[in-house]
Scaffold this motif. Structure first.
Motif, PDB file in Angstrom:
ATOM      1  N   ASP A  45       7.052   0.177  -7.003  1.00  0.00           N
ATOM      2  CA  ASP A  45       5.935   1.124  -6.939  1.00  0.00           C
ATOM      3  C   ASP A  45       5.923   2.024  -8.172  1.00  0.00           C
ATOM      4  OD1 ASP A  45       4.996   0.207  -4.494  1.00  0.00           O
ATOM      5  OD2 ASP A  45       6.098   1.693  -3.321  1.00  0.00           O
ATOM      6  N   ARG A  46       7.094   2.530  -8.548  1.00  0.00           N
ATOM      7  CA  ARG A  46       7.149   3.443  -9.692  1.00  0.00           C
ATOM      8  C   ARG A  46       6.757   2.740 -10.983  1.00  0.00           C
ATOM      9  NH1 ARG A  46      11.642   5.303  -6.603  1.00  0.00           N
ATOM     10  NH2 ARG A  46      13.201   4.194  -7.837  1.00  0.00           N
ATOM     11  N   PHE A  47       7.158   1.485 -11.129  1.00  0.00           N
ATOM     12  CA  PHE A  47       6.779   0.734 -12.331  1.00  0.00           C
ATOM     13  C   PHE A  47       5.289   0.408 -12.328  1.00  0.00           C
ATOM     14  CE2 PHE A  47       5.880  -3.491 -14.134  1.00  0.00           C
ATOM     15  CZ  PHE A  47       6.079  -3.190 -15.469  1.00  0.00           C
ATOM     16  N   ILE A  48       4.786  -0.103 -11.208  1.00  0.00           N
ATOM     17  CA  ILE A  48       3.386  -0.540 -11.163  1.00  0.00           C
ATOM     18  C   ILE A  48       2.434   0.646 -11.347  1.00  0.00           C
ATOM     19  CG2 ILE A  48       1.595  -1.449  -9.619  1.00  0.00           C
ATOM     20  CD1 ILE A  48       3.840  -3.295  -8.452  1.00  0.00           C
ATOM     21  N   PHE A  49       2.657   1.717 -10.581  1.00  0.00           N
ATOM     22  CA  PHE A  49       1.729   2.843 -10.626  1.00  0.00           C
ATOM     23  C   PHE A  49       2.045   3.830 -11.753  1.00  0.00           C
ATOM     24  CE2 PHE A  49       1.313   1.432  -6.177  1.00  0.00           C
ATOM     25  CZ  PHE A  49      -0.069   1.308  -6.104  1.00  0.00           C
ATOM     26  N   GLY A  50       3.292   3.835 -12.203  1.00  0.00           N
ATOM     27  CA  GLY A  50       3.665   4.789 -13.235  1.00  0.00           C
ATOM     28  C   GLY A  50       3.551   4.266 -14.647  1.00  0.00           C
ATOM     29  N   GLU A  51       3.713   2.933 -14.833  1.00  0.00           N
ATOM     30  CA  GLU A  51       3.720   2.377 -16.184  1.00  0.00           C
ATOM     31  C   GLU A  51       2.648   1.310 -16.416  1.00  0.00           C
ATOM     32  OE1 GLU A  51       7.575   1.198 -17.716  1.00  0.00           O
ATOM     33  OE2 GLU A  51       8.595   2.392 -16.174  1.00  0.00           O
ATOM     34  N   TRP A  52       2.513   0.396 -15.465  1.00  0.00           N
ATOM     35  CA  TRP A  52       1.715  -0.801 -15.730  1.00  0.00           C
ATOM     36  C   TRP A  52       0.223  -0.577 -15.479  1.00  0.00           C
ATOM     37  CZ3 TRP A  52      -0.222  -5.156 -12.562  1.00  0.00           C
ATOM     38  CH2 TRP A  52      -0.534  -6.283 -13.333  1.00  0.00           C
ATOM     39  N   LEU A  53      -0.152  -0.173 -14.267  1.00  0.00           N
ATOM     40  CA  LEU A  53      -1.574   0.003 -13.957  1.00  0.00           C
ATOM     41  C   LEU A  53      -2.265   1.039 -14.849  1.00  0.00           C
ATOM     42  CD1 LEU A  53      -2.305  -0.195 -10.121  1.00  0.00           C
ATOM     43  CD2 LEU A  53      -3.123  -1.692 -11.948  1.00  0.00           C
ATOM     44  N   PRO A  54      -1.594   2.121 -15.256  1.00  0.00           N
ATOM     45  CA  PRO A  54      -2.270   3.087 -16.128  1.00  0.00           C
ATOM     46  C   PRO A  54      -2.740   2.506 -17.462  1.00  0.00           C
ATOM     47  CG  PRO A  54      -0.355   4.110 -15.104  1.00  0.00           C
ATOM     48  CD  PRO A  54      -0.291   2.650 -14.777  1.00  0.00           C
ATOM     49  N   GLN A  55      -2.320   1.289 -17.794  1.00  0.00           N
ATOM     50  CA  GLN A  55      -2.801   0.646 -19.012  1.00  0.00           C
ATOM     51  C   GLN A  55      -4.218   0.095 -18.851  1.00  0.00           C
ATOM     52  OE1 GLN A  55       0.138  -2.228 -20.489  1.00  0.00           O
ATOM     53  NE2 GLN A  55       1.760  -1.063 -19.489  1.00  0.00           N
ATOM     54  N   SER A  56      -4.774   0.187 -17.632  1.00  0.00           N
ATOM     55  CA  SER A  56      -6.131  -0.284 -17.371  1.00  0.00           C
ATOM     56  C   SER A  56      -6.948   0.865 -16.793  1.00  0.00           C
ATOM     57  CB  SER A  56      -6.100  -1.468 -16.389  1.00  0.00           C
ATOM     58  OG  SER A  56      -5.523  -1.064 -15.148  1.00  0.00           O
ATOM     59  N   GLY A  57      -8.239   0.625 -16.516  1.00  0.00           N
ATOM     60  CA  GLY A  57      -9.070   1.714 -16.030  1.00  0.00           C
ATOM     61  C   GLY A  57      -9.959   1.378 -14.853  1.00  0.00           C
ATOM     62  N   GLN A  58      -9.879   0.143 -14.321  1.00  0.00           N
ATOM     63  CA  GLN A  58     -10.775  -0.254 -13.246  1.00  0.00           C
ATOM     64  C   GLN A  58     -10.388   0.401 -11.914  1.00  0.00           C
ATOM     65  OE1 GLN A  58      -8.205  -1.940 -14.224  1.00  0.00           O
ATOM     66  NE2 GLN A  58      -7.250  -3.012 -12.507  1.00  0.00           N
ATOM     67  N   PRO A  59     -11.331   0.537 -10.990  1.00  0.00           N
ATOM     68  CA  PRO A  59     -10.990   1.030  -9.646  1.00  0.00           C
ATOM     69  C   PRO A  59     -10.082   0.030  -8.929  1.00  0.00           C
ATOM     70  CG  PRO A  59     -13.373   1.012  -9.993  1.00  0.00           C
ATOM     71  CD  PRO A  59     -12.763   0.247 -11.120  1.00  0.00           C
ATOM     72  N   VAL A  60      -9.176   0.534  -8.116  1.00  0.00           N
ATOM     73  CA  VAL A  60      -8.274  -0.311  -7.334  1.00  0.00           C
ATOM     74  C   VAL A  60      -8.249   0.217  -5.907  1.00  0.00           C
ATOM     75  CG1 VAL A  60      -5.940  -1.223  -7.091  1.00  0.00           C
ATOM     76  CG2 VAL A  60      -6.856  -0.765  -9.380  1.00  0.00           C
ATOM     77  N   ASP A  61      -8.453  -0.689  -4.950  1.00  0.00           N
ATOM     78  CA  ASP A  61      -8.360  -0.327  -3.537  1.00  0.00           C
ATOM     79  C   ASP A  61      -6.909  -0.409  -3.088  1.00  0.00           C
ATOM     80  OD1 ASP A  61     -11.171  -0.025  -2.273  1.00  0.00           O
ATOM     81  OD2 ASP A  61     -11.368  -1.796  -3.551  1.00  0.00           O
ATOM     82  N   LEU A  62      -6.431   0.663  -2.455  1.00  0.00           N
ATOM     83  CA  LEU A  62      -5.076   0.717  -1.924  1.00  0.00           C
ATOM     84  C   LEU A  62      -5.186   0.737  -0.402  1.00  0.00           C
ATOM     85  CD1 LEU A  62      -3.528   3.462  -4.263  1.00  0.00           C
ATOM     86  CD2 LEU A  62      -3.848   1.010  -4.698  1.00  0.00           C
ATOM     87  N   VAL A  63      -4.622  -0.267   0.248  1.00  0.00           N
ATOM     88  CA  VAL A  63      -4.745  -0.411   1.697  1.00  0.00           C
ATOM     89  C   VAL A  63      -3.348  -0.388   2.297  1.00  0.00           C
ATOM     90  CG1 VAL A  63      -5.691  -1.804   3.578  1.00  0.00           C
ATOM     91  CG2 VAL A  63      -6.758  -1.876   1.311  1.00  0.00           C
ATOM     92  N   GLY A  64      -3.100   0.544   3.231  1.00  0.00           N
ATOM     93  CA  GLY A  64      -1.755   0.664   3.772  1.00  0.00           C
ATOM     94  C   GLY A  64      -1.723   0.879   5.269  1.00  0.00           C
ATOM     95  N   ALA A  65      -0.652   0.396   5.880  1.00  0.00           N
ATOM     96  CA  ALA A  65      -0.354   0.637   7.290  1.00  0.00           C
ATOM     97  C   ALA A  65       1.072   1.145   7.394  1.00  0.00           C
ATOM     98  CB  ALA A  65      -0.516  -0.645   8.119  1.00  0.00           C
ATOM     99  N   SER A  66       1.283   2.155   8.212  1.00  0.00           N
ATOM    100  CA  SER A  66       2.612   2.703   8.474  1.00  0.00           C
ATOM    101  C   SER A  66       3.251   3.179   7.168  1.00  0.00           C
ATOM    102  CB  SER A  66       3.461   1.668   9.214  1.00  0.00           C
ATOM    103  OG  SER A  66       4.555   2.266   9.866  1.00  0.00           O
ATOM    104  N   ILE A  67       4.489   2.761   6.872  1.00  0.00           N
ATOM    105  CA  ILE A  67       5.104   3.215   5.620  1.00  0.00           C
ATOM    106  C   ILE A  67       4.271   2.772   4.415  1.00  0.00           C
ATOM    107  CG2 ILE A  67       6.613   1.205   5.341  1.00  0.00           C
ATOM    108  CD1 ILE A  67       8.732   3.122   4.191  1.00  0.00           C
ATOM    109  N   GLY A  68       3.535   1.671   4.572  1.00  0.00           N
ATOM    110  CA  GLY A  68       2.659   1.236   3.493  1.00  0.00           C
ATOM    111  C   GLY A  68       1.546   2.233   3.223  1.00  0.00           C
ATOM    112  N   ALA A  69       1.041   2.891   4.280  1.00  0.00           N
ATOM    113  CA  ALA A  69       0.021   3.921   4.101  1.00  0.00           C
ATOM    114  C   ALA A  69       0.615   5.124   3.383  1.00  0.00           C
ATOM    115  CB  ALA A  69      -0.549   4.332   5.456  1.00  0.00           C
ATOM    116  N   TRP A  70       1.842   5.492   3.753  1.00  0.00           N
ATOM    117  CA  TRP A  70       2.525   6.604   3.085  1.00  0.00           C
ATOM    118  C   TRP A  70       2.717   6.273   1.605  1.00  0.00           C
ATOM    119  CZ3 TRP A  70       7.769   9.013   5.215  1.00  0.00           C
ATOM    120  CH2 TRP A  70       8.026  10.223   4.545  1.00  0.00           C
ATOM    121  N   ARG A  71       3.128   5.043   1.306  1.00  0.00           N
ATOM    122  CA  ARG A  71       3.316   4.638  -0.087  1.00  0.00           C
ATOM    123  C   ARG A  71       2.004   4.663  -0.862  1.00  0.00           C
ATOM    124  NH1 ARG A  71       4.545  -0.884   0.387  1.00  0.00           N
ATOM    125  NH2 ARG A  71       4.518  -0.927  -1.894  1.00  0.00           N
ATOM    126  N   MET A  72       0.940   4.108  -0.279  1.00  0.00           N
ATOM    127  CA  MET A  72      -0.331   4.036  -0.997  1.00  0.00           C
ATOM    128  C   MET A  72      -0.938   5.417  -1.195  1.00  0.00           C
ATOM    129  SD  MET A  72      -0.637   0.866  -1.835  1.00  0.00           S
ATOM    130  CE  MET A  72       1.169   0.925  -2.002  1.00  0.00           C
TER     131      MET A  72
END
Length: 361
Positions: A45-72
């Motif tokens: 999560d820290r790599f994807i959201f902190g380093e990798w995804l910020p290199q782009s600019g498109q909208p991204v849908d984050l869908v979570g349930a339970s701990i996944g909702a807390w993470r998203m």
């Protein structure tokens, strides 16, 4: 030993063969239910959201349930890397003492403590989640119907028994007892076709964010249901993993240019199990056409055996280490530290995406 396995649906694999994988290719990131198992996804999560995804600019849908909702939801906070580290500490440090006069920790006790933790975690920061310029958050909950409409000491166990039997006959039959209710920010459209299961979509607001998130994490009998969430149909709301354990959904991510956007799925196993009641129904654990555009990042099962106790952290550890809180903390921290290898290997693969290293989902 290699820690990370990549598994792709056929269309995701075809995309990788032709285009590789870049952050602008991603349209959806799901977060599965699974309790402490989700802890090993922290470094990813820290790599994807902190380093990798910020290199782009498109909208991204984050869908979570339970701990996944807390993470998203955490991914939507300012300085998400620090926020994910904070989540990790808060989750690992959970500890519940048996209250005087009680024989065991009660569901009300856990719910009260968990609600307080969420309030502390997101207090003063809900606007960051709801107003994120790129990420569109969707929190999945399970809303009770009929016997499960309100939590009751007799009706609730009977209702879940009926839900279990109905689900064995057909997944759609589970909808007689529970419906999927998704709380979405800014009235964003769902990034999946909801015709597979009885579904409602509700606007996620500052007034219902906390109860919706707590409901998505409220495991039946372990925590109390959350009742009458503002802006949503009245009744009891439970863990989103009951209806959608691993979010095996018919993803409909919008096109990015001429290509359909991909679903990037950091997960703690290869199998994407539809509902919590399907855990024992192995015939429902295989991939379907719903996942054709999905790339799953999952730990190598042989690598998992090298973790403390030869497994991922799980809810059973609360009982195993009931009298040894420092022991559980040590074991979970060791597993999280080892899982840094998952993020390192994904980063290395992204530098030269090799389709030959991608397994069928």
């Amino acid at each position: 030993m290699q820690a990370l396995h990549l598994h792709a649906g056929p269309k995701a694999l075809a995309h990788i063969r032709e285009h590789g994988l870049r952050p602008e290719h991603i349209g959806v990131i799901p977060g599965a239910a699974g309790g402490p198992k989700g802890l090993i996804l922290g470094p990813l999560d820290r790599f994807i959201f902190g380093e990798w995804l910020p290199q782009s600019g498109q909208p991204v849908d984050l869908v979570g349930a339970s701990i996944g909702a807390w993470r998203m939801a955490t991914a939507c906070l300012n300085d998400s890397v620090s926020a994910f580290q904070e989540l990790e500490r808060a989750y690992i440090q959970q500890h519940y003492e048996v209250l005087p006069g009680e024989k065991k920790v009660t569901a009300q006790q856990v719910s009260d403590a968990f609600g307080a933790n969420l309030s502390h975690f997101y207090g003063g920061r809900i606007d960051q989640v709801l107003q994120h310029p790129r990420y569109r958050l969707h929190i999945v909950t399970s809303h009770g119907r009929h016997l499960l409409h309100r939590e009751h000491p007799l009706a609730t166990p009977l209702g879940y028994a009926g839900a279990f039997l109905s689900n064995v006959l057909h997944r759609r039959a589970l909808g007689a007892w529970l419906e999927r209710v998704v709380f979405s920010g800014e009235h964003h459209a769902l990034p999946f076709d909801a015709n597979d299961f009885r579904t409602r979509q509700i606007a996620l607001t500052e007034g219902n964010f906390m109860p919706a998130l707590q409901a998505s994490c409220s495991i039946p009998f372990a925590l109390k249901a959350v009742h009458d969430i503002p802006g949503a149909p009245r009744g009891a709301y439970w863990d989103g993993g009951i209806t959608d354990y691993h979010l095996h959904l018919n993803w409909t991510a919008p096109a990015q240019g001429t290509e359909r956007a991909l679903v990037l799925y950091p997960h703690f196993q290869q199998q994407v199990v539809p509902g919590w009641l399907d855990k024992a129904l192995k015939w429902r654990h295989g991939a379907s056409a719903f996942l054709d555009h999905t790339l799953v990042l999952a730990p190598n099962p042989e690598w998992v055996k090298t973790l403390p106790n030869g497994k991922l952290p799980d809810r059973n550890d609360f009982m195993t280490y009931a009298q040894d809180f420092p022991g559980r903390v040590k074991v979970w921290q060791a597993a999280v530290q080892a899982s840094a290898q998952l993020a390192q290997e994904f980063s290395q693969w992204l530098a030269a995406p090799d389709p030959l290293q991608v397994r069928a989902l």
